[in-house]
Write a protein that holds these residues in place. Structure first.
Motif, PDB file in Angstrom:
ATOM      1  N   ALA A   4      64.465  21.238  49.205  1.00 53.75           N
ATOM      2  CA  ALA A   4      64.294  20.735  47.840  1.00 53.75           C
ATOM      3  C   ALA A   4      62.931  21.125  47.281  1.00 53.75           C
ATOM      4  O   ALA A   4      62.808  21.472  46.098  1.00 53.75           O
ATOM      5  CB  ALA A   4      64.466  19.216  47.815  1.00 53.75           C
ATOM      6  N   VAL A   5      61.890  21.087  48.110  1.00 51.81           N
ATOM      7  CA  VAL A   5      60.548  21.478  47.650  1.00 51.81           C
ATOM      8  C   VAL A   5      60.512  22.971  47.346  1.00 51.81           C
ATOM      9  O   VAL A   5      59.955  23.409  46.328  1.00 51.81           O
ATOM     10  CB  VAL A   5      59.495  21.108  48.702  1.00 51.81           C
ATOM     11  CG1 VAL A   5      58.149  21.747  48.361  1.00 51.81           C
ATOM     12  CG2 VAL A   5      59.341  19.595  48.794  1.00 51.81           C
ATOM     13  N   ALA A   6      61.105  23.802  48.240  1.00 54.84           N
ATOM     14  CA  ALA A   6      61.145  25.245  48.002  1.00 54.84           C
ATOM     15  C   ALA A   6      61.871  25.569  46.708  1.00 54.84           C
ATOM     16  O   ALA A   6      61.452  26.441  45.942  1.00 54.84           O
ATOM     17  CB  ALA A   6      61.817  25.954  49.181  1.00 54.84           C
ATOM     18  N   PHE A   7      62.965  24.851  46.449  1.00 54.25           N
ATOM     19  CA  PHE A   7      63.719  25.069  45.214  1.00 54.25           C
ATOM     20  C   PHE A   7      63.013  24.464  44.014  1.00 54.25           C
ATOM     21  O   PHE A   7      62.984  25.051  42.930  1.00 54.25           O
ATOM     22  CB  PHE A   7      65.114  24.456  45.364  1.00 54.25           C
ATOM     23  CG  PHE A   7      65.948  24.521  44.114  1.00 54.25           C
ATOM     24  CD1 PHE A   7      66.676  25.649  43.822  1.00 54.25           C
ATOM     25  CD2 PHE A   7      65.997  23.451  43.227  1.00 54.25           C
ATOM     26  CE1 PHE A   7      67.454  25.716  42.669  1.00 54.25           C
ATOM     27  CE2 PHE A   7      66.759  23.499  42.083  1.00 54.25           C
ATOM     28  CZ  PHE A   7      67.494  24.640  41.799  1.00 54.25           C
ATOM     29  N   GLY A   8      62.427  23.274  44.202  1.00 56.43           N
ATOM     30  CA  GLY A   8      61.793  22.572  43.088  1.00 56.43           C
ATOM     31  C   GLY A   8      60.637  23.326  42.474  1.00 56.43           C
ATOM     32  O   GLY A   8      60.379  23.210  41.275  1.00 56.43           O
ATOM     33  N   ALA A   9      59.912  24.110  43.292  1.00 57.20           N
ATOM     34  CA  ALA A   9      58.799  24.897  42.760  1.00 57.20           C
ATOM     35  C   ALA A   9      59.289  25.902  41.724  1.00 57.20           C
ATOM     36  O   ALA A   9      58.613  26.170  40.729  1.00 57.20           O
ATOM     37  CB  ALA A   9      58.075  25.614  43.896  1.00 57.20           C
ATOM     38  N   LYS A  10      60.475  26.462  41.954  1.00 58.68           N
ATOM     39  CA  LYS A  10      61.035  27.412  40.986  1.00 58.68           C
ATOM     40  C   LYS A  10      61.652  26.686  39.791  1.00 58.68           C
ATOM     41  O   LYS A  10      61.554  27.147  38.659  1.00 58.68           O
ATOM     42  CB  LYS A  10      62.101  28.273  41.682  1.00 58.68           C
ATOM     43  CG  LYS A  10      61.665  28.891  42.998  1.00 58.68           C
ATOM     44  CD  LYS A  10      60.526  29.863  42.801  1.00 58.68           C
ATOM     45  CE  LYS A  10      60.055  30.429  44.127  1.00 58.68           C
ATOM     46  NZ  LYS A  10      61.045  31.284  44.785  1.00 58.68           N
ATOM     47  N   TYR A  11      62.269  25.544  40.061  1.00 61.82           N
ATOM     48  CA  TYR A  11      62.906  24.784  38.982  1.00 61.82           C
ATOM     49  C   TYR A  11      61.872  24.228  38.016  1.00 61.82           C
ATOM     50  O   TYR A  11      62.100  24.168  36.804  1.00 61.82           O
ATOM     51  CB  TYR A  11      63.731  23.643  39.581  1.00 61.82           C
ATOM     52  CG  TYR A  11      64.580  22.903  38.573  1.00 61.82           C
ATOM     53  CD1 TYR A  11      65.814  23.409  38.176  1.00 61.82           C
ATOM     54  CD2 TYR A  11      64.144  21.705  38.027  1.00 61.82           C
ATOM     55  CE1 TYR A  11      66.593  22.727  37.247  1.00 61.82           C
ATOM     56  CE2 TYR A  11      64.920  21.016  37.097  1.00 61.82           C
ATOM     57  CZ  TYR A  11      66.141  21.540  36.714  1.00 61.82           C
ATOM     58  OH  TYR A  11      66.905  20.874  35.784  1.00 61.82           O
ATOM     59  N   ALA A  12      60.697  23.855  38.540  1.00 62.14           N
ATOM     60  CA  ALA A  12      59.660  23.246  37.711  1.00 62.14           C
ATOM     61  C   ALA A  12      59.113  24.208  36.670  1.00 62.14           C
ATOM     62  O   ALA A  12      58.660  23.786  35.605  1.00 62.14           O
ATOM     63  CB  ALA A  12      58.518  22.735  38.591  1.00 62.14           C
ATOM     64  N   VAL A  13      59.133  25.512  36.975  1.00 63.56           N
ATOM     65  CA  VAL A  13      58.588  26.492  36.031  1.00 63.56           C
ATOM     66  C   VAL A  13      59.684  27.211  35.253  1.00 63.56           C
ATOM     67  O   VAL A  13      59.423  28.173  34.545  1.00 63.56           O
ATOM     68  CB  VAL A  13      57.712  27.532  36.779  1.00 63.56           C
ATOM     69  CG1 VAL A  13      56.541  26.858  37.432  1.00 63.56           C
ATOM     70  CG2 VAL A  13      58.528  28.296  37.821  1.00 63.56           C
ATOM     71  N   GLY A  14      60.931  26.751  35.406  1.00 68.12           N
ATOM     72  CA  GLY A  14      62.010  27.323  34.623  1.00 68.12           C
ATOM     73  C   GLY A  14      62.653  28.550  35.213  1.00 68.12           C
ATOM     74  O   GLY A  14      63.531  29.152  34.596  1.00 68.12           O
ATOM     75  N   LEU A  15      62.252  28.958  36.430  1.00 66.88           N
ATOM     76  CA  LEU A  15      62.863  30.129  37.038  1.00 66.88           C
ATOM     77  C   LEU A  15      64.274  29.805  37.521  1.00 66.88           C
ATOM     78  O   LEU A  15      65.145  30.661  37.529  1.00 66.88           O
ATOM     79  CB  LEU A  15      62.001  30.615  38.214  1.00 66.88           C
ATOM     80  CG  LEU A  15      62.276  32.029  38.717  1.00 66.88           C
ATOM     81  CD1 LEU A  15      62.118  33.036  37.594  1.00 66.88           C
ATOM     82  CD2 LEU A  15      61.354  32.381  39.868  1.00 66.88           C
TER      83      LEU A  15
END
Length: 488
Positions: free
Chosen positions: A302-313
């Protein structure tokens, strides 16, 4: 009464004049500018920061946006996204100030700005697309990737009045560029082959010529050379000296927030987080029961994915894939263990979500070869981390854990020397016999009946070690049991 009327009207008049006056009239030193740094690695985190900073800066209605560049480059996708962002700025002019270096993707970003200035002793150029080989070395990508990147450099150069051929030489080493100085006209640029094919009479039309970059070399310009060949507007001791020379006033300077810095840092450890996540989920699959392994696995992925989700990627599509994958994996472990169907589909969904979150598109676009290649690379990375996460626990359990000293052992040292063949025991066991689960039944495992250990299975039910079980069905050599508590 006339004077009183004048005093009443004067403040209102002045207010209207100053309100209507342009911003340049409201500053003592001329143009109003905002400074936005472009630093460290070019990645999706940098693009997210520049997108936010540019949008907020334009609300201030500055005369110039100055992008202060200091980078060795980074991801090609992110660089193109940043270029598109800079080209979308229509409200004011953009200026790049190269501080220390603008290499690779940094050069591409710099050429996207309307004008350029450089700090003394800095360099710009060398933007050949590279990747990592299977042996771990660095290799230059071929013409299929260089061609669209070279076209991008050429378009940006022509748009902003920079020498097009010189910009292309920053991408492709095979060009070689010759500067031919006219006796009474502008300098002309030729590739090395074009110059070689010119006739003697055509060459005599020029007063002199110079090889700016030889064939086989990428173009990198110093600040002095960039000014000489029409890229830079001048060299300065630092940004303050440049602003003083222009008589510009900085009304705001942006900086990254702690959350943006954290997101960029997490992105660098994404492969490690995936390795930990997949490994923990595998251990949870082998030892189910809502253990710490399941929590660690879900959190790491979730953290690995969340870093991308947080910036809109990553978008809602990837988020739904990831959540669906987690739910199916949980169904496999806790509701229908041993079928492997729900778990397999869940694993595929998790891998798809993580792969798509690493790139700037939801579905691959074959028209852009670097996107297709990135998709293959990202897919290989995700599958590789999943396979490695499966292999490490197996090798650890086989070669490491059994050799731990004394109490440090985390695996059972019990042997099966007292166990008997299921065929023998199955013929002797009777329906309704009650025993105790010796291992977790998931759904296969071992149970003890009257001091004898034999292989048993459940009908999909998960039974923990030490729980009482009852034989409910015998099919040849297959002994089916159920929880005694449920049977009662």
């Amino acid at each position: 009464m006339r004077f009183s009327a004048i005093f009443r009207v004067l403040p209102l008049t002045l207010a209207i004049v100053f309100q209507a006056a342009p911003d340049t009239m409201r500053t003592k030193t001329g143009k109003r500018v905002i400074v936005i740094p472009v630093e460290e690695e070019v990645d999706y985190g940098l693009h997210a920061f520049l997108k936010r900073a540019t949008a907020e800066a334009l609300k201030e209605k500055p005369d110039y946006l100055i992008y202060k560049v200091n980078t060795y480059g980074g991801e090609l996708h992110s660089a193109f996204d940043i270029v598109d962002l800079l080209l979308s700025v229509k409200e004011c002019s953009t200026y790049v100030f190269v501080e220390k270096k603008a290499i690779s993707a940094g050069a591409l970003i710099s050429l996207a700005c309307n004008r350029m200035a450089m700090e003394k002793g800095t360099t710009i150029g060398d933007c050949a697309p590279i990747t990592q080989s299977q042996e771990g070395g660095i290799v230059m990508l071929g013409e299929k990737i260089q061609s669209p990147l070279r076209a991008k450099f050429s378009n940006l150069a022509e748009r902003n009045g920079y020498p097009s051929l010189l910009s292309q030489a920053m991408v492709t080493a095979e060009l070689g560029v010759v500067a031919a100085f006219s006796k009474d006209g502008p300098t002309q640029y030729f590739t090395a082959k074009q110059w070689e094919n010119l006739g003697a009479g055509e060459k005599k039309a020029f007063a002199d010529h110079k090889f700016i970059v030889q064939e086989g070399q990428l173009l990198t310009l110093t600040d002095q050379e960039a000014e000489q060949y029409g890229f830079s507007q001048g060299s300065f001791a630092d940004l303050e000296a440049f602003l003083k020379h222009k008589s510009w006033t900085v009304i705001k300077t942006f900086a990254t927030t702690w959350s943006e810095d954290m997101v960029r840092a997490i992105g660098k450890f994404a492969p490690l987080l995936m390795l930990i996540g997949f490994g923990a989920l595998y251990l949870e699959f082998k030892t189910p029961g809502l253990s710490i392994f399941g929590v660690i696995g879900v959190l790491a992925l979730a953290v690995a994915f969340g870093a991308k989700y947080a910036v809109g990627l990553a978008d809602h599509t990837e988020l739904l894939l990831l959540v669906g994958g987690f739910l199916l994996f949980a169904v496999e472990i806790y509701l229908v263990p041993g079928t492997f169907i729900a778990g397999g589909i869940g694993l595929v969904l998790i891998i798809a979500a993580l792969t798509l979150s690493m790139q700037s598109f939801t579905l691959p676009d074959p028209k852009m070869p670097w996107e297709l290649q990135d998709m293959v690379h990202n897919l290989a990375l995700t599958f590789g981390m999943a396979a490695l996460a499966l292999l490490i626990p197996i090798l650890g359990a086989r070669y490491v854990l059994p050799h731990l000293p004394g109490r440090a052992k985390v695996v059972s040292t019990a042997t099966l020397k007292d166990a008997h063949s299921p065929a023998i025991e199955a013929s002797a066991i009777a329906l309704g016999a009650v025993g105790v689960a010796k291992t977790p039944l998931h759904p296969f495992g071992k149970a003890v009946f009257g001091g004898h250990t034999l292989e048993v299975t459940t009908r999909g039910e998960y039974i923990e070690t030490g729980r009482r079980v009852e034989v409910c069905q015998i099919q040849g050599q297959k002994v089916v049991v159920r929880s005694k508590e449920i049977a009662a």
